[in-house]
Design an enzyme around this catalytic site. Structure first.
Site, mmCIF file in Angstrom:
data_model
loop_
_atom_site.group_PDB
_atom_site.id
_atom_site.type_symbol
_atom_site.label_atom_id
_atom_site.label_comp_id
_atom_site.label_asym_id
_atom_site.label_seq_id
_atom_site.Cartn_x
_atom_site.Cartn_y
_atom_site.Cartn_z
ATOM 1 N N ASP A 241 0.826 -1.198 0.000
ATOM 2 C CA ASP A 241 0.000 0.000 0.000
ATOM 3 C C ASP A 241 0.869 1.260 0.000
ATOM 4 O OD1 ASP A 241 -2.829 0.978 0.446
ATOM 5 O OD2 ASP A 241 -1.890 1.911 2.184
ATOM 6 N N GLU A 325 1.716 -0.530 -5.010
ATOM 7 C CA GLU A 325 0.673 0.446 -5.299
ATOM 8 C C GLU A 325 1.377 1.806 -5.240
ATOM 9 O OE1 GLU A 325 -3.164 2.882 -3.860
ATOM 10 O OE2 GLU A 325 -1.476 2.425 -2.574
#
Ligand code: NOJ
Ligand code: MG
Length: 606
Positions: A241, A325
């Site tokens: 993330d 990401e």
């Protein structure tokens, strides 16, 4: 060809006299990968959003036992792996992207035993399991953060996060001008033990998501230990993330940029107004790369991932993987995350954000492959995830409509039929491309976003932090319809769902589509079966010349088999296939052997 890949075709044969004179370019854009390339270089990975996939205990929130029970759906779909959004202990201030304990499961999702069972069942079914790692920030309820608050300014505990004195005479102003991705200031001031306002802490996202200080060796050691914890439990990799956010520019200087959102720059001032087909195409705002934000994509992040790669490699083969990401531009900087000693994959958000315009698609496919090739990495492709409007809804607006952060009932509504038609064509194009691909739960059903959710149900922190100016991401996170009957459409045993399911979701239910010729579910199955059989993930890509500019045409080739011709028609007029082309899969019916508008066809072409 497996029966399932051809079964659903039933398209009329090619009409005589419809041939078109097309030819491949002299040089491929991208050369074929080795036939024995590692699994992740060609994998199709299905994203499960645990809150919304399947609810076992009937509390209206999806859970791990629910996921385990539904895994055969994915085996039948034909994907290689699953990626699960976070299921860790969390107060759920950002749907689990606010982790309080990285080594345990939140009770709403189940227990560590349930996680072990889920991993084991997935492996039995031949599915690899990728879990989400959230290293940029923890929850404010993480024990390190509560310890930091208690220990006070200057303590060792505060060093693990980004605490600073405020500006202004009494420290009453935030330390710099950074804004939260979710709206409002990126700093929150704490009340110290003496009851007085004290230091500020940084949170690039919600107030309840304090950023870690990644310059601190304890933070690095802790995450390396967390990676090992999950690798030891058998996971096959991590989706990382906010991979581009961990290191901030030294000194935390003010930024000159407008606020960044999940999609890059703030766009909430652009509504979908005036998006009729005749609307002029607006240029998406471009980032000025000479002024890189002090919050994002600092060079220091890369050594963190090199260390992680070494840990993963110590687990041997088959490879355990890292997927970044990272909303990073330009592509040359984005592919630095997938150099051979760093991550394996990165999401290709340039593809996701490309307009439904043939030139744009060709350009982004070429540049993505070239950029990834420059570091020896496979490209990846993605059209939907839990942070963006589903592509079946996004493509229901005029091409070039500025991206939206959610659709509300007061916005112009997308054309559902048109959106689905284009979504099917877009997916068929995507799954023909070499590299890896990511699917988001429900897209195999052609699900649209919920576009009329009453505001009182909204839970994305963005909605509240922008006073409703941004609708937020709840619309793409609605629980999945498994059956067209029943109070929660088969999502769980009870009636409750944490977000309301729109009435139209019954039409998209799995049981309405399974075995139904021409359904979106059967289309996905056919595409995935043919992709696997033809090893399209490791093929070469060559552009095909001779069609009008609004047709995207390419071949996916391999020394082992016939070339596959892929034609996506974005123009108004139906187009012919060349002589000898034999249809394998089509995203919609052909018309008298011609490929109509907003349709993709795969055809063998020898
Ligand atoms: C990206 C995740 O995909 C998103 O859902 C989340 O809100 C932010 N990172 C913050 O963790
Ligand atoms: Mg539940």
């Amino acid at each position: 060809m497996t029966p399932s890949a051809t079964q659903t075709l039933n398209h009329p044969g090619l009409g005589a006299g419809h041939d078109v004179d097309v030819r491949e370019d002299a040089t491929p854009v991208h050369a074929e990968d080795r036939p024995d390339a590692a699994w992740w270089r060609q994998a199709v990975i299905y994203q499960i959003y645990p809150r919304s996939w399947a609810d076992h205990d009937g509390d209206g929130i999806g859970d791990l036992p629910g996921i385990t029970s539904r895994l055969p759906h994915l085996r039948a779909l034909g994907v290689d792996a699953i990626w699960l959004s976070p299921f860790y202990t969390s107060p759920q201030a950002d749907a689990g992207y606010d982790v309080a304990d990285y080594r345990d499961i939140d009770p709403i999702f189940g227990s560590l035993t349930d996680a072990d069972d889920m991993i084991a069942r997935a492996h039995e079914l031949g599915l690899k399991v990728i879990v989400d790692m959230v290293p940029n920030h923890s929850s404010d309820e993480h024990e390190w953060f509560t310890a930091a608050l208690a220990a006070g300014p200057g303590s060792a505990e505060r060093e693990r996060y980004m605490f600073r004195e405020g500006r202004g005479e009494h420290g009453e102003l935030p330390p710099n001008n950074w804004e939260s991705v979710f709206g409002g200031a990126a700093w929150t001031r704490v009340t110290e033990a003496d009851g007085k306002p004290g230091q500020w802490y940084l949170h690039i996202f919600d107030t309840k998501q304090p950023d870690f200080n990644w310059e601190h060796p304890e933070v690095r050691a802790e995450f390396e230990s967390i990676l090992r914890f999950w690798l030891d439990r058998g996971v096959d990799g991590f989706r990382v993330d906010v991979a581009h956010g961990l290191i901030k520019e030294q000194g935390l200087p003010d930024t000159e940029e407008e606020r960044t959102t999940m999609l890059g720059h703030s766009e909430h001032e652009h509504g979908p107004e005036g998006v009729s087909e005749a609307a002029p195409v607006e240029e998406a705002p471009r980032i000025d790369h000479t002024k890189r934000s002090p919050m994002w994509d600092q060079d220091g992040v890369h050594e963190i991932y090199r260390a992680w790669r070494r840990i993963l490699e110590s687990y041997g083969t088959p490879d355990r993987i890292l997927c970044a990401e990272a909303w990073v531009e330009p592509q040359e900087r984005a592919v630095a995350y997938v150099r051979s000693d760093e991550m394996h994959q990165a999401f290709n958000f340039d593809f996701l954000t490309a307009s439904w315009i043939a030139d744009d698609l060709r350009a982004v496919i070429t540049s993505s492959l070239h950029a990834a090739d420059s570091v020896g990495a496979p490209s990846t492709w993605v059209l939907s995830n839990h942070d963006v409007v589903r592509h079946a809804s996004r493509l229901g607006y005029a091409p070039g409509t500025p991206r939206m952060n959610g659709i509300s009932a007061t916005d112009p509504q997308p054309d559902r039929e048109l959106g689905l038609r284009r979504a099917r064509a877009a997916t068929a194009l995507m799954l023909a491309l070499p590299g890896g691909a990511y699917l988001y739960q429900g897209e195999e059903l052609g699900l649209p976003d919920s576009t009329d959710m009453p505001d009182e149900f909204r839970q994305d922190p963005t909605f509240a932090r922008t006073d409703g100016a941004e609708t937020g991401r709840d619309g793409c996170r609605v629980p999945i319809p498994w059956s067209s009957q029943g109070p929660s459409l088969g999502f769980g045993p009870g009636a409750s769902t944490w977000l309301p399911q729109p009435d139209v979701y019954a039409e998209y239910a799995v049981d309405r589509q399974e075995g139904v010729e021409g359904s979106t579910l059967e289309l996905y199955r056919s595409l995935l079966a043919a992709r696997r059989e033809l090893s399209l993930g490791t093929g070469s890509l060559t552009w095909v010349e001779g069609y009008a500019g609004d047709v995207v045409a390419l071949t996916n080739g391999s020394s082992q088999r016939d070339r596959l011709l892929v034609v996506t028609n974005l123009g108004e007029d139906a187009v012919a296939l060349p002589a000898g082309a034999e249809v394998v899969v089509a995203s919609g019916p052909l018309e008298d052997g011609l490929v109509p508008t907003d349709t993709t066809v795969w055809a063998r072409w020898s």
